[in-house]
Design a protein around this motif. Structure first.
Motif, PDB file in Angstrom:
ATOM      1  N   SER A  26      22.469  39.039  31.668  1.00 11.60           N
ATOM      2  CA  SER A  26      21.027  38.737  31.439  1.00 11.60           C
ATOM      3  C   SER A  26      20.835  39.074  29.752  1.00 11.60           C
ATOM      4  O   SER A  26      21.031  40.158  29.342  1.00 11.60           O
ATOM      5  N   VAL A  27      20.323  37.941  29.168  1.00 13.94           N
ATOM      6  CA  VAL A  27      20.171  38.120  27.779  1.00 13.94           C
ATOM      7  C   VAL A  27      18.712  37.342  27.482  1.00 13.94           C
ATOM      8  O   VAL A  27      18.370  36.511  28.066  1.00 13.94           O
ATOM      9  N   LYS A  28      18.157  37.901  26.519  1.00 10.06           N
ATOM     10  CA  LYS A  28      17.119  37.014  25.599  1.00 10.06           C
ATOM     11  C   LYS A  28      17.575  36.383  24.465  1.00 10.06           C
ATOM     12  O   LYS A  28      18.086  37.011  23.632  1.00 10.06           O
ATOM     13  N   ASP A  30      16.949  33.602  21.029  1.00 10.80           N
ATOM     14  CA  ASP A  30      16.057  33.098  20.094  1.00 10.80           C
ATOM     15  C   ASP A  30      15.974  31.754  20.495  1.00 10.80           C
ATOM     16  O   ASP A  30      16.954  30.874  20.326  1.00 10.80           O
ATOM     17  N   ILE A  36      21.421  35.842  20.453  1.00 14.79           N
ATOM     18  CA  ILE A  36      21.031  36.916  21.458  1.00 14.79           C
ATOM     19  C   ILE A  36      20.243  37.955  20.707  1.00 14.79           C
ATOM     20  O   ILE A  36      20.861  38.485  19.820  1.00 14.79           O
ATOM     21  N   GLU A  38      18.487  40.201  22.847  1.00 17.84           N
ATOM     22  CA  GLU A  38      18.345  41.425  23.575  1.00 17.84           C
ATOM     23  C   GLU A  38      19.202  41.170  24.970  1.00 17.84           C
ATOM     24  O   GLU A  38      19.280  40.207  25.487  1.00 17.84           O
ATOM     25  N   GLU A  39      20.123  42.233  25.377  1.00 18.59           N
ATOM     26  CA  GLU A  39      20.783  42.353  26.430  1.00 18.59           C
ATOM     27  C   GLU A  39      20.026  43.143  27.518  1.00 18.59           C
ATOM     28  O   GLU A  39      19.720  44.269  27.107  1.00 18.59           O
ATOM     29  N   TYR A  40      20.077  42.611  28.643  1.00 23.57           N
ATOM     30  CA  TYR A  40      19.286  43.470  29.856  1.00 23.57           C
ATOM     31  C   TYR A  40      20.677  44.058  30.824  1.00 23.57           C
ATOM     32  O   TYR A  40      21.483  43.008  30.950  1.00 23.57           O
ATOM     33  N   LEU A  45      15.553  44.981  33.701  1.00 24.15           N
ATOM     34  CA  LEU A  45      15.214  43.530  33.155  1.00 24.15           C
ATOM     35  C   LEU A  45      13.538  43.493  32.843  1.00 24.15           C
ATOM     36  O   LEU A  45      12.902  44.420  33.504  1.00 24.15           O
ATOM     37  N   SER A  46      13.372  42.601  32.061  1.00 22.70           N
ATOM     38  CA  SER A  46      11.697  42.704  31.791  1.00 22.70           C
ATOM     39  C   SER A  46      11.015  42.029  32.924  1.00 22.70           C
ATOM     40  O   SER A  46      11.956  41.476  33.841  1.00 22.70           O
ATOM     41  N   HIS A  49      11.863  38.375  33.383  1.00 25.30           N
ATOM     42  CA  HIS A  49      13.203  38.010  33.702  1.00 25.30           C
ATOM     43  C   HIS A  49      13.817  38.007  35.187  1.00 25.30           C
ATOM     44  O   HIS A  49      13.933  39.276  35.553  1.00 25.30           O
TER      45      HIS A  49
END
Length: 80
Positions: A26-28, A30, A36, A38-40, A45-46, A49
């Motif tokens: 799980s990533v955020k 750009d 990448i 942010e990695e979750y 998790l946000s 997400h």
């Protein structure tokens, strides 16, 4: 993986398969550069997400290359 498989596409392969382990990351990212940001983990998790809810692995026929969920191969193996 304790049930017999049969490929629903080529209908002859009952012994040669590739088990594909799916390891979700799980990533955020750009949206413009694809970098990448942010990695979750599953614990952090946000709120926006959703965690991965798919199968842990998939199966590929070693004869024709079809990739499907394991249940598809099992169901066809039960019929044949």
């Amino acid at each position: 993986m304790s049930s017999p498989y049969c490929c629903p596409n080529c209908k002859t392969n009952k012994s040669r398969f590739n088990i594909i382990k799916q390891v979700p990351q799980s990533v955020k990212m750009d949206p413009h550069s694809g970098v990448i940001l942010e990695e979750y983990t599953s614990e952090n998790l946000s709120p926006f997400h959703m965690g991965y809810r798919g199968p842990d692995y998939r199966v590929q026929c070693g004869a024709c290359g079809l990739v499907e969920d394991e249940r598809t191969f099992i169901k066809f193996g039960e019929k044949n």
